[in-house]
Scaffold this active site. Structure first.
Site, PDB file in Angstrom:
ATOM      1  N   GLU A 122      -5.994  -7.946   5.433  1.00 11.11           N
ATOM      2  CA  GLU A 122      -5.350  -8.790   4.422  1.00 11.11           C
ATOM      3  C   GLU A 122      -5.340 -10.254   4.837  1.00 11.11           C
ATOM      4  O   GLU A 122      -4.538 -11.043   4.336  1.00 11.11           O
ATOM      5  CB  GLU A 122      -3.921  -8.302   4.156  1.00 11.11           C
ATOM      6  CG  GLU A 122      -2.979  -8.382   5.336  1.00 11.11           C
ATOM      7  CD  GLU A 122      -2.959  -7.125   6.197  1.00 11.11           C
ATOM      8  OE1 GLU A 122      -1.939  -6.890   6.854  1.00 11.11           O
ATOM      9  OE2 GLU A 122      -3.970  -6.382   6.201  1.00 11.11           O
ATOM     10  N   ASN A 131       0.823  -1.212   0.000  1.00 11.33           N
ATOM     11  CA  ASN A 131       0.000   0.000   0.000  1.00 11.33           C
ATOM     12  C   ASN A 131       0.858   1.264   0.000  1.00 11.33           C
ATOM     13  O   ASN A 131       0.550   2.256  -0.681  1.00 11.33           O
ATOM     14  CB  ASN A 131      -0.927   0.007   1.219  1.00 11.33           C
ATOM     15  CG  ASN A 131      -2.150  -0.875   1.024  1.00 11.33           C
ATOM     16  OD1 ASN A 131      -2.598  -1.092  -0.093  1.00 11.33           O
ATOM     17  ND2 ASN A 131      -2.686  -1.393   2.127  1.00 11.33           N
TER      18      ASN A 131
END
Length: 350
Positions: free
Chosen positions: A255, A220
């Site tokens: 995640e 990210n």
């Protein structure tokens, strides 16, 4: 003008000499998708004339001569949902067929029934509606009135279809993760609970895999959240395609992904987990001109054959295995052992 069989009139005069087909054009009723209608009448003349009118108004038409024949048609997949049903039939009359349609209707799409009859009187109308008919039309009837009743039936069927679609959309949204399309946390835990209960009854094991994307924060931070979102979607697709149809897979949070493997002992669960891990890390994720190889760490736990391991215990065991996989360098599979039990609940590396 009336649809009538009195006086031996011809088919043409039955619907009136001034009938203009364009006046009842397809666009007015059918729209882009014709509605399928079933005409049930023991009169061949009525079947043909009503059927011809329906086709002119852009309805698909199926014809039946008896109640039994109509009932067989209605049992088939994709059967008509709009029924024009004569009251008096040789075997199974219209009232009995209405009862059957309503008794069976709770488990399938709604069937809109217009009962056609020569019997006048308010009591007959009440009997028809109590039997389950949606509408009631006395022969001979005006063709414009028939068309108006059909319009009402089509509108109700369209609304019912929209309600079913909206309900299904809400059900899907309540049970699935909006990003990956996998089951959400609540639903995958419900799947695990059901499988543990089944395992208790059948005395079979349940395998559990808890997977976590390695270095996802770095993904990210360096490639952006949109790339991270695509990575999660792609991981979800890869996991789903490699699992059996009766396995469960869901996004556990962030995640993390949770996989439920019914009737899967520890050796097989370890093989499955390692295979999934290799599939995820075999090909880079590509998005908007960027690509990156994404890997996962896997923690495995298995319930006992007697199903006594409860949900929270099994989750903690899988979490301990995952913690061990992270500690040993990531992109690997580890399973729960008593020595790893103290690791459960510790802060894991990403």
């Amino acid at each position: 003008m009336l649809i009538s069989l009195e006086g031996g009139v011809s088919d043409r005069s039955l619907f009136g000499a001034t009938f203009n087909a364009a006046e009842f054009g397809a666009a007015e009723i059918g729209g882009s998708r014709p509605v399928q209608a079933l005409v049930v009448d023991d009169s061949a003349v009525y079947r043909k004339l009503i059927g011809d009118h329906l086709r002119t108004w852009n309805f698909g038409v199926t014809l039946a001569e008896t109640g039994s024949e109509a009932w067989q048609i209605l049992q088939q997949p994709g059967s008509p949902k709009l029924v024009l049903l004569d009251w008096v039939l040789p075997d199974l009359d219209g009232i009995e067929l209405c009862h059957r349609i309503r008794q069976a209707g709770a488990s399938g799409p709604y069937v809109y029934v217009i009962l056609l009859t020569s019997n006048e009187g308010r009591q007959n109308m009440l009997d028809a509606l109590q039997a389950g008919a949606d509408d009631y039309l006395v022969k001979p009837f005006d063709e414009l009135e028939l068309k108006a009743r059909l319009l009402v039936g089509k509108r109700i069927l369209d609304l019912q279809e929209e309600l079913v679609a909206a309900r299904e959309s809400m059900r899907h949204a309540a049970t699935h993760d909006s990003l990956t399309g996998l089951l959400n946390r609540g639903e995958i835990l419900a799947v695990l609970q059901r499988e543990l209960e089944r395992a208790r009854r059948e005395r079979k094991p349940v395998g559990l895999i808890l997977g976590d994307v390695d270095h996802f924060k770095g993904v990210n931070d360096t490639l952006g959240h949109l790339f991270g979102d695509e990575a999660l979607r792609e991981i979800g697709r890869r996991l789903r395609t490699q699992l059996r149809v009766y396995d469960g897979v869901g996004r556990y949070g962030g995640e993390e992904f949770l996989m439920v493997l019914p009737n899967c002992d520890l050796p097989h669960a370890l093989v499955r987990a390692n295979g999934l891990r290799e599939i995820v890390g075999s090909t880079p994720v590509v998005y908007s001109g960027e690509e990156r190889l994404i890997t996962m760490s896997m923690g495995v736990a298995v319930s006992g054959n007697d199903g006594k391991n409860e949900l929270e215990t099994l989750l903690n065991q899988a979490d301990a295995g995952l913690y061990a996989a992270k500690e040993k360098g990531r992109n690997r599979t580890e399973h729960f052992t008593p020595a790893k039990k103290t690791a459960a609940g510790h802060t894991r590396k990403s």
